[in-house]
Scaffold this motif. Structure first.
Motif, short mmCIF file in Angstrom:
data_model
loop_
_atom_site.label_atom_id
_atom_site.label_comp_id
_atom_site.label_asym_id
_atom_site.label_seq_id
_atom_site.Cartn_x
_atom_site.Cartn_y
_atom_site.Cartn_z
N LEU A 16 0.67 -1.55 -0.22
CA LEU A 16 0.25 -0.32 0.36
C LEU A 16 0.37 1.35 -0.09
CD1 LEU A 16 -3.13 1.67 0.48
CD2 LEU A 16 -2.47 0.88 2.80
N VAL A 19 2.63 1.49 -3.33
CA VAL A 19 2.06 1.58 -4.45
C VAL A 19 1.08 3.48 -4.64
CG1 VAL A 19 -0.48 1.42 -5.61
CG2 VAL A 19 1.24 -0.38 -5.01
N SER A 20 1.52 4.02 -3.21
CA SER A 20 0.21 5.33 -2.89
C SER A 20 1.70 5.94 -3.52
CB SER A 20 0.22 5.91 -1.72
OG SER A 20 -0.77 4.52 -1.20
N CYS A 21 3.26 6.12 -2.99
CA CYS A 21 4.17 6.89 -3.38
C CYS A 21 4.56 6.59 -4.88
CB CYS A 21 5.27 6.19 -2.28
SG CYS A 21 5.19 6.29 -0.76
N GLN A 23 2.41 6.06 -6.72
CA GLN A 23 1.28 6.94 -7.86
C GLN A 23 1.42 8.48 -7.67
OE1 GLN A 23 -0.77 6.70 -9.36
NE2 GLN A 23 -2.66 7.72 -9.59
N ALA A 36 -4.66 2.77 -9.35
CA ALA A 36 -3.88 2.79 -8.29
C ALA A 36 -4.74 3.74 -7.00
CB ALA A 36 -2.08 3.85 -8.50
N ASP A 37 -5.40 4.27 -7.65
CA ASP A 37 -6.41 5.09 -6.58
C ASP A 37 -7.37 3.79 -5.30
OD1 ASP A 37 -5.31 7.41 -6.34
OD2 ASP A 37 -6.77 8.14 -8.30
N ASP A 40 -5.30 1.47 -3.71
CA ASP A 40 -5.39 2.06 -2.79
C ASP A 40 -6.74 2.05 -1.26
OD1 ASP A 40 -2.60 2.91 -3.07
OD2 ASP A 40 -2.97 4.76 -3.46
N GLN A 41 -7.51 1.97 -2.27
CA GLN A 41 -9.01 2.56 -0.80
C GLN A 41 -9.00 0.79 -0.58
OE1 GLN A 41 -12.13 3.86 -3.40
NE2 GLN A 41 -11.58 6.17 -3.43
N MET A 43 -6.92 -1.45 -0.87
CA MET A 43 -6.31 -2.22 0.34
C MET A 43 -5.69 -1.14 1.73
SD MET A 43 -4.29 -4.22 -0.94
CE MET A 43 -3.22 -4.73 0.18
N VAL A 44 -6.33 -0.29 2.12
CA VAL A 44 -6.73 0.04 3.16
C VAL A 44 -8.22 -0.24 4.37
CG1 VAL A 44 -8.09 2.34 4.57
CG2 VAL A 44 -6.03 2.35 2.67
#
Length: 75
Positions: A16, A19-21, A23, A36-37, A40-41, A43-44
């Motif tokens: 997570l 991928v966030s970094c 992105q 990716a967004d 991320d949602q 995965m959170v």
């Protein structure tokens, strides 16, 4: 089983973060990943669920003491 869950939780959290970094950098300088967004949602949510499972196993979860105090036999 707890070691497997801890490994999955750690790996999911690291994935997570990576991928966030990536992105963030891609969005700033290049073309962003379209998936990716949403990834991320999701995965959170999954990291939260897995963390809650481990917290309950270790009896370290947050509790609401109002209900337990109200229902205790001492009152």
């Amino acid at each position: 089983l707890t070691k497997i869950e801890t490994f999955l939780l750690s790996g999911s959290f690291i994935l997570l973060l990576v991928v966030s970094c990536v992105q963030l950098v891609l969005r700033k300088f290049f073309t962003a990943w379209f998936w990716a967004d949403e990834f991320d949602q999701n995965m959170v949510v999954w990291v939260g669920f897995m963390g809650a499972v481990l917290a309950v196993k270790e009896n370290r979860h947050l509790t609401t003491e109002i209900l337990t105090n109200f229902l205790s036999k001492e009152n």
